[in-house]
Design an enzyme around this catalytic site. Sequence first.
Site, short mmCIF file in Angstrom:
data_model
loop_
_atom_site.label_atom_id
_atom_site.label_comp_id
_atom_site.label_asym_id
_atom_site.label_seq_id
_atom_site.Cartn_x
_atom_site.Cartn_y
_atom_site.Cartn_z
N ASN A 155 -29.16 -25.22 -5.27
CA ASN A 155 -30.58 -24.89 -5.11
C ASN A 155 -30.86 -24.33 -3.73
OD1 ASN A 155 -30.99 -25.78 -7.69
ND2 ASN A 155 -31.96 -27.70 -7.11
N VAL B 297 -28.77 -22.62 -1.88
CA VAL B 297 -28.23 -21.26 -1.86
C VAL B 297 -29.19 -20.31 -2.56
CG1 VAL B 297 -26.34 -19.79 -2.66
CG2 VAL B 297 -25.84 -22.05 -1.73
N THR B 298 -29.74 -20.75 -3.70
CA THR B 298 -30.71 -19.93 -4.44
C THR B 298 -31.91 -19.58 -3.57
OG1 THR B 298 -30.10 -20.90 -6.57
CG2 THR B 298 -32.26 -19.89 -6.42
N ASP C 242 -24.94 -19.27 -6.00
CA ASP C 242 -25.41 -20.58 -6.44
C ASP C 242 -24.61 -21.11 -7.62
OD1 ASP C 242 -26.39 -18.77 -8.26
OD2 ASP C 242 -28.50 -19.27 -7.95
N GLY C 243 -24.23 -20.20 -8.54
CA GLY C 243 -23.42 -20.61 -9.67
C GLY C 243 -22.03 -21.08 -9.24
N ARG D 205 -20.43 -24.79 -9.78
CA ARG D 205 -19.14 -25.05 -10.41
C ARG D 205 -18.26 -25.88 -9.50
NH1 ARG D 205 -20.09 -19.74 -12.06
NH2 ARG D 205 -18.88 -18.86 -10.35
N ASP E 69 -33.38 -20.86 -10.34
CA ASP E 69 -32.69 -19.59 -10.16
C ASP E 69 -33.42 -18.46 -10.87
OD1 ASP E 69 -30.35 -18.00 -9.30
OD2 ASP E 69 -29.96 -17.87 -11.45
N ASP F 220 -35.32 -15.39 -9.00
CA ASP F 220 -34.91 -14.02 -9.34
C ASP F 220 -36.12 -13.13 -9.60
OD1 ASP F 220 -32.25 -14.57 -9.08
OD2 ASP F 220 -31.83 -14.70 -11.24
#
Length: 207
Positions: free
Chosen positions: A28, A30-31, A68-69, A73, A86, A90
């Site tokens: 979150n 990073v998003t 973020d993905g 992971r 996210d 976007d």
Amino acid sequence: MLRNLRPVVASTLDPVGRALARVGLTPNAVTVLGSVGVLTSALVLYPRGELLLGTLLVTFFTLFDMLDGAVARARTRDNEFGAFLDSFMDRLSDAGILCGLLLWFIGGGNSPVLTLVTLFCLVAGFGVSYVKARAEGLGVRCDVGIAERTERLVIVLTAAGLEGMGVPYALPTGLWLLALLSVVTIGQRLLETHNRLGGAERRPTSH
């Protein structure tokens, strides 16, 4: 159209995602950082006519936002709110890019026609996303369209960057193309949703 590249991009970003996770960054965070970077770059630099620098920074933060993905992971955690955040950020980032260009055309760019074209692209971009979200809210998938988010970003950023490098008519061409492909994509998604719902004569509640 570019969705087939996603597995390759994901595998490339995974090492960076693991590194960010090790220093304590959450998906979150990073998003939000990526989106704030995009918004700041577009809304500060584009209205001033600094199209090349603005595009370089927007592209950097857009790629950063894709991490973020990879961080998720690396942390092996599924987070439904993270997916929601996210998607929301976007939409804000996409709007910020076009609003920055809109302010440029209203001001130093001095182009009423391109002001209207950019405004149309802004509204159409929300339309593309809304059709998909509404279809999925009704329980059907709507992963179709010639110009998904990635394609739309590539078009507008390439056009703005080339314009900043002095290539004639790059930005007008890119915006007119973006407007056309957005309309086509909305049509494709409406048709797909109609077919998947069987053209049922039911009227869901409005929002």
